[in-house]
Each structure stands twice: as C-alpha cells, then as structure tokens.
Enzyme design. Structure first.
Site, PDB file in Angstrom:
ATOM      1  N   GLY A   1       9.756  -7.601  -2.857  1.00 22.85           N
ATOM      2  CA  GLY A   1       8.720  -6.812  -1.782  1.00 22.85           C
ATOM      3  C   GLY A   1       8.772  -5.531  -1.807  1.00 22.85           C
ATOM      4  O   GLY A   1       9.985  -4.969  -1.901  1.00 22.85           O
TER       5      GLY A   1
ATOM      6  N   GLY B   1       1.055  -1.258   0.010  1.00 30.18           N
ATOM      7  CA  GLY B   1      -0.136   0.056  -0.035  1.00 30.18           C
ATOM      8  C   GLY B   1       1.010   1.286   0.188  1.00 30.18           C
ATOM      9  O   GLY B   1       1.916   1.303   0.824  1.00 30.18           O
TER      10      GLY B   1
ATOM     11  N   GLU C   1      -4.454   6.768  -3.461  1.00 30.80           N
ATOM     12  CA  GLU C   1      -5.108   5.207  -3.204  1.00 30.80           C
ATOM     13  C   GLU C   1      -6.207   5.361  -2.035  1.00 30.80           C
ATOM     14  O   GLU C   1      -6.783   4.378  -1.695  1.00 30.80           O
ATOM     15  CB  GLU C   1      -4.093   4.104  -2.932  1.00 30.80           C
ATOM     16  CG  GLU C   1      -3.400   3.625  -4.068  1.00 30.80           C
ATOM     17  CD  GLU C   1      -2.555   2.625  -3.713  1.00 30.80           C
ATOM     18  OE1 GLU C   1      -2.068   1.754  -4.680  1.00 30.80           O
ATOM     19  OE2 GLU C   1      -2.065   2.326  -2.446  1.00 30.80           O
TER      20      GLU C   1
ATOM     21  N   ASP D   1       7.689   4.715  -3.487  1.00 32.91           N
ATOM     22  CA  ASP D   1       7.224   4.884  -2.125  1.00 32.91           C
ATOM     23  C   ASP D   1       8.531   5.176  -1.159  1.00 32.91           C
ATOM     24  O   ASP D   1       8.274   6.060  -0.475  1.00 32.91           O
ATOM     25  CB  ASP D   1       6.600   3.662  -1.466  1.00 32.91           C
ATOM     26  CG  ASP D   1       5.222   3.481  -2.483  1.00 32.91           C
ATOM     27  OD1 ASP D   1       4.734   4.746  -2.779  1.00 32.91           O
ATOM     28  OD2 ASP D   1       4.852   2.480  -2.533  1.00 32.91           O
TER      29      ASP D   1
ATOM     30  N   THR E   1       9.006  -2.788  -7.131  1.00 29.91           N
ATOM     31  CA  THR E   1       7.935  -2.355  -6.314  1.00 29.91           C
ATOM     32  C   THR E   1       8.227  -1.589  -5.106  1.00 29.91           C
ATOM     33  O   THR E   1       8.963  -2.099  -4.179  1.00 29.91           O
ATOM     34  CB  THR E   1       7.119  -3.729  -5.821  1.00 29.91           C
ATOM     35  OG1 THR E   1       7.176  -4.702  -6.939  1.00 29.91           O
ATOM     36  CG2 THR E   1       5.629  -3.397  -5.472  1.00 29.91           C
TER      37      THR E   1
HETATM   38  O1  RIB Z   1       3.796   1.552  -4.851  1.00 29.31           O
HETATM   39  C1  RIB Z   1       3.802   0.247  -4.448  1.00 29.31           C
HETATM   40  C2  RIB Z   1       2.398  -0.281  -3.741  1.00 29.31           C
HETATM   41  O2  RIB Z   1       1.255  -0.028  -4.893  1.00 29.31           O
HETATM   42  C3  RIB Z   1       2.096  -1.524  -3.675  1.00 29.31           C
HETATM   43  O3  RIB Z   1       2.784  -1.875  -2.436  1.00 29.31           O
HETATM   44  C4  RIB Z   1       0.741  -2.006  -3.747  1.00 29.31           C
HETATM   45  O4  RIB Z   1      -0.016  -2.128  -2.525  1.00 29.31           O
HETATM   46  C5  RIB Z   1       0.333  -0.561  -4.371  1.00 29.31           C
HETATM   47  O5  RIB Z   1      -0.555  -0.131  -3.603  1.00 29.31           O
END
Ligand code: RIB
Length: 296
Positions: free
Chosen positions: A277, A39, A138, A244, A240
């Site tokens: 991850g 997330g 989100e 973030d 991924t």
């Molecule tokens: O930015 C990566 C995230 O996007 C993932 O962890 C997934 O949950 C989506 O929200």
C-alpha cells in the site's frame, strides 16, 4: 515544525497482487486484492504529516463511500482537511497491479478534476499560512499553474512533483522553486526525450532533484556541480508511494538545506517500500531517525 500545503489528488487505490502483469487481451490469475488510501497528493500529505510537518490539504472528493473513507483517513493522519471539498462527481480511483515489487497503475481522476483555480482563490489564506507548497500533476494543469502563482504572491517555495509526467510549459517551469521528477519523468517533463539527464541536471542548479529508486537521488548544487545522495538497502515488497514519501519528506525537511533534505527523503522513501500500500510503510519521524542512526 514545517508547515506544508499540499494542492493535489486524493484516490482510493484498488490493488491487485499478481505473479506478473497481464498482456493486452490476456487474463492472469492474481493472488490478492485490497483497497488502500492513495492519490499522489494525499500520499505526500500523509508522508509529511507522519514526519512531523503541520500539513493542510487542498483537494476534492466525491460524496461516495470512498470519499467518506478517504476523508476519515486524512483526518486520522493529522492532516488539516478544511480545504478538502465534496463535489458531485465520484472520488478518484487508481487500479494498481503489483508484481515483483513493481507496479502498473491506471488513474481515473474523477473529483480530482474539480480542483480549480477558484477553489484555490477561496483558500488563498492557506498559501499565506504555509512554509512550503507541494503539488503534483493528478489535478488540472491550470490549477497547478495557479498554485505556483499564489505561492509566488506570498513568497513561498513551490515544489512540483511532475507525476504523471507531461512536457511542462516554460512559464510553469520558471515559476517552480524545486522540481522533483524520477528518472522517467525527468526527460518527459523537459520535452527532451533523447537528452542526457546528467547534462540537463547541471543546467538547472538548485532547481531539480531527480529521484532514482534504490540508487538514491541526484541534483545539481547551486554552483552547478552534480551531487548524488545514495539510496538505502531494504527488503522491498511494494514500491507504490515511494516517490510520494520522498516528496513529502523533501518538503518537510527543506528548511534543513537541500543535501540533508534529500538524504532524509531517500531514507523515508526506502522505508515506505517495506509494506504493502502507498501509505502503510511511510515512516514516522521516530522511525526515520532510528533507521538513519542504524546506517553505517
Ligand atoms: O504515487 C502512487 C499513487 O499514484 C497511488 O496511490 C495512486 O493513487 C496514484 O495516484
């Protein structure tokens, strides 16, 4: 120590490793499956916490097993979860196919849709008690707008990572202190699908930082000059969560000034792709400093 309030999503990531992405209607044999906490909101909160920020998270989880695991993960990562609510819809999930270091993601927001303006009002003190507010897309847009309003009420900078990208309404754009799209999100966010990002960037001095994967990040100085902070070469296995990590780091190091914050955010983002991850590869402050010291 920077205090960061993250207003955002919390998901469980269901991750399949595959030799390639399936086409519509096709079945491809994958070679790995794992669940990871994810997330965009939670990822950014964890990234900031590992880098030494004092982080509070405002979000929602379902009363399901994923909710239990995701809450425990945030707690373990030192994130203040006082404002993470349990609601009567399932926790958010993301199905992610990772192939050749890149990924394709589908998010079902579930409980994240219950992060409402009222929820923020009930936690209003958290806006007074932070140095920076950090959000993404989100959760409902009206909640992000409300977060920007509350950040403004307490004179706190509001960073918005406009992901997943949508064209942003003018009133929201004008309320955000710093927007942090990647190269794809940048033109969508400004509703300029055919625009030239360099020109657009210099029209927003000090207000936009565009991350550009392994190429680093671009922004316009307050004098309107295009600036580039280069990326770092690493052995990437899973991208991924790289964005973030960049955002969590940027919020954490913002008090050091934009140039230094972007330099460190680039390095943190690079380190994050060296493990599978979204959160596994996010560096601690010690790891980040050691990495930067080893750079030419
Ligand atoms: O930015 C990566 C995230 O996007 C993932 O962890 C997934 O949950 C989506 O929200």
């Amino acid at each position: 120590m920077t205090r960061v309030l993250v207003v955002g999503s919390i998901n469980m990531d269901l991750v399949v490793s595959s030799p390639r992405l399936p086409r519509l209607g096709e079945t491809v044999m994958g070679y790995g499956f794992a669940t990871y906490p994810g997330g965009k909101g939670a990822n950014q909160a964890v990234a900031a916490s590992r880098l030494g920020a004092e982080v509070a998270m405002l979000g929602c989880l379902g009363g399901d097993e994923f909710g239990v695991q995701l809450r425990a993960n945030l707690e373990r990562e030192g994130v203040d979860i006082r404002h993470v609510r349990e609601v009567d819809v399932p926790s958010g999930v993301a199905t992610i196919t990772v192939s050749d270091c890149d990924n394709a993601t589908l998010v079902v927001p579930g409980a994240n849709c219950r992060v409402t303006p009222e929820h923020l009002d009930e936690a209003e003190q958290a806006f007074a008690d932070t140095d920076v507010v950090l959000s993404q897309l989100e959760i409902p847009l009206k909640t992000v707008r409300h977060a920007a309003m509350l950040a403004g009420r307490y004179g706190k900078p509001m960073l918005l990572n406009p992901a997943p990208a949508i064209p942003l309404p003018e009133d929201l754009l004008s309320r955000i202190t710093l927007l942090t799209p990647n190269e794809h999100e940048f033109l969508t966010m400004l509703a300029e699908p055919t625009g030239d990002w360099r020109n657009l960037l210099v029209q927003h001095p000090g207000k936009l930082v565009m991350s550009h994967g392994k190429h680093g990040a671009y922004y316009a100085s307050s004098a309107g000059e295009l600036r580039h902070e280069p990326g770092y070469v690493v052995d990437a296995v899973d991208s991924t969560g790289a964005g973030d990590t960049f955002n969590g780091a940027l919020a954490t190091f913002l008090p050091l000034g934009l140039k230094e914050a972007v330099r460190r955010a680039n390095a943190a983002g690079a380190l994050s792709v060296t493990r599978h991850g979204a959160q596994s590869g996010m560096p601690t402050l010690t790891e980040l400093e050691a990495f930067l010291e080893g750079q030419p």
